[in-house]
Design a protein around this motif. Sequence first.
Motif, short mmCIF file in Angstrom:
data_model
loop_
_atom_site.label_atom_id
_atom_site.label_comp_id
_atom_site.label_asym_id
_atom_site.label_seq_id
_atom_site.Cartn_x
_atom_site.Cartn_y
_atom_site.Cartn_z
N SER A 246 5.79 13.48 15.56
CA SER A 246 6.69 12.38 15.89
C SER A 246 6.21 11.02 15.37
O SER A 246 6.88 10.01 15.60
CB SER A 246 6.88 12.31 17.40
OG SER A 246 5.62 12.15 18.04
N ILE A 247 5.08 10.98 14.66
CA ILE A 247 4.56 9.69 14.18
C ILE A 247 3.73 9.89 12.92
O ILE A 247 3.10 10.92 12.74
CB ILE A 247 3.70 9.00 15.29
CG1 ILE A 247 3.35 7.57 14.93
CG2 ILE A 247 2.45 9.80 15.57
CD1 ILE A 247 4.48 6.62 14.98
N SER A 248 3.78 8.89 12.05
CA SER A 248 2.92 8.84 10.86
C SER A 248 2.85 7.38 10.41
O SER A 248 3.71 6.57 10.75
CB SER A 248 3.46 9.72 9.73
OG SER A 248 4.62 9.13 9.18
N ARG B 253 9.54 1.73 9.81
CA ARG B 253 10.02 1.00 10.98
C ARG B 253 9.87 -0.51 10.78
O ARG B 253 10.75 -1.29 11.14
CB ARG B 253 9.25 1.41 12.23
CG ARG B 253 9.56 2.78 12.76
CD ARG B 253 8.77 3.02 14.03
NE ARG B 253 8.80 4.40 14.47
CZ ARG B 253 8.18 4.84 15.54
NH1 ARG B 253 7.47 4.02 16.29
NH2 ARG B 253 8.25 6.11 15.88
N GLU C 82 5.90 6.52 8.51
CA GLU C 82 7.03 6.24 9.39
C GLU C 82 6.92 4.84 9.98
O GLU C 82 7.91 4.12 10.10
CB GLU C 82 7.09 7.27 10.51
CG GLU C 82 8.27 7.07 11.44
CD GLU C 82 8.31 8.05 12.60
OE1 GLU C 82 8.75 7.63 13.69
OE2 GLU C 82 7.90 9.20 12.42
N LEU C 83 5.71 4.44 10.37
CA LEU C 83 5.51 3.09 10.90
C LEU C 83 5.87 2.03 9.86
O LEU C 83 6.48 1.02 10.19
CB LEU C 83 4.07 2.90 11.36
CG LEU C 83 3.68 3.59 12.65
CD1 LEU C 83 2.21 3.36 12.95
CD2 LEU C 83 4.54 3.10 13.81
N HIS D 245 -2.53 4.88 15.17
CA HIS D 245 -1.48 5.21 16.12
C HIS D 245 -1.85 6.42 16.97
O HIS D 245 -2.92 7.01 16.78
CB HIS D 245 -0.14 5.41 15.40
CG HIS D 245 -0.21 6.42 14.29
ND1 HIS D 245 -0.33 7.77 14.49
CD2 HIS D 245 -0.19 6.25 12.93
CE1 HIS D 245 -0.36 8.41 13.35
NE2 HIS D 245 -0.29 7.51 12.37
#
Length: 135
Positions: free
Chosen positions: A122-124, A131, A127-128, A14
């Motif tokens: 804001s991303i890891s 989601r 986290e994905l 990402h």
Amino acid sequence: MIIGYTAGVFDAFHYGHVNLLRNARSLCDKLIVGLTVDKLVSYKGTKSLFTYEERFSVVDACKYVDLVVPQMDMDKISTMTKLKCSKLFVGDDWYGTNKWQQYEQGAIEHNIEIVYLPYTKSISTSELKERLIQL
């Protein structure tokens, strides 16, 4: 020539990964990425979404990466010494942790500079995964 090194699982590649690699590559002449082999991924208490071969294909295609090597163990200093690397790049979320304080001691002994780069908050990959579950 400054040879830099960073390592990781790079699962579900990402923009946070891209930020790390771009920033690292801007601070060296050649960037080597140690890509964690599937067997070692379990050290994080998880499984990767993609196999080593799949992750290798993505990381190897990134224009900021000059060479991808398998990360077989957690001994980054030994790997870097063999590869003649002088800079180790890591996200600043690791700064001050016990694990990285130990790496810093080993780095000093081998004349390796550890560079803490801004972590993209804001991303890891975790986290994905969350989601995906929500979808």
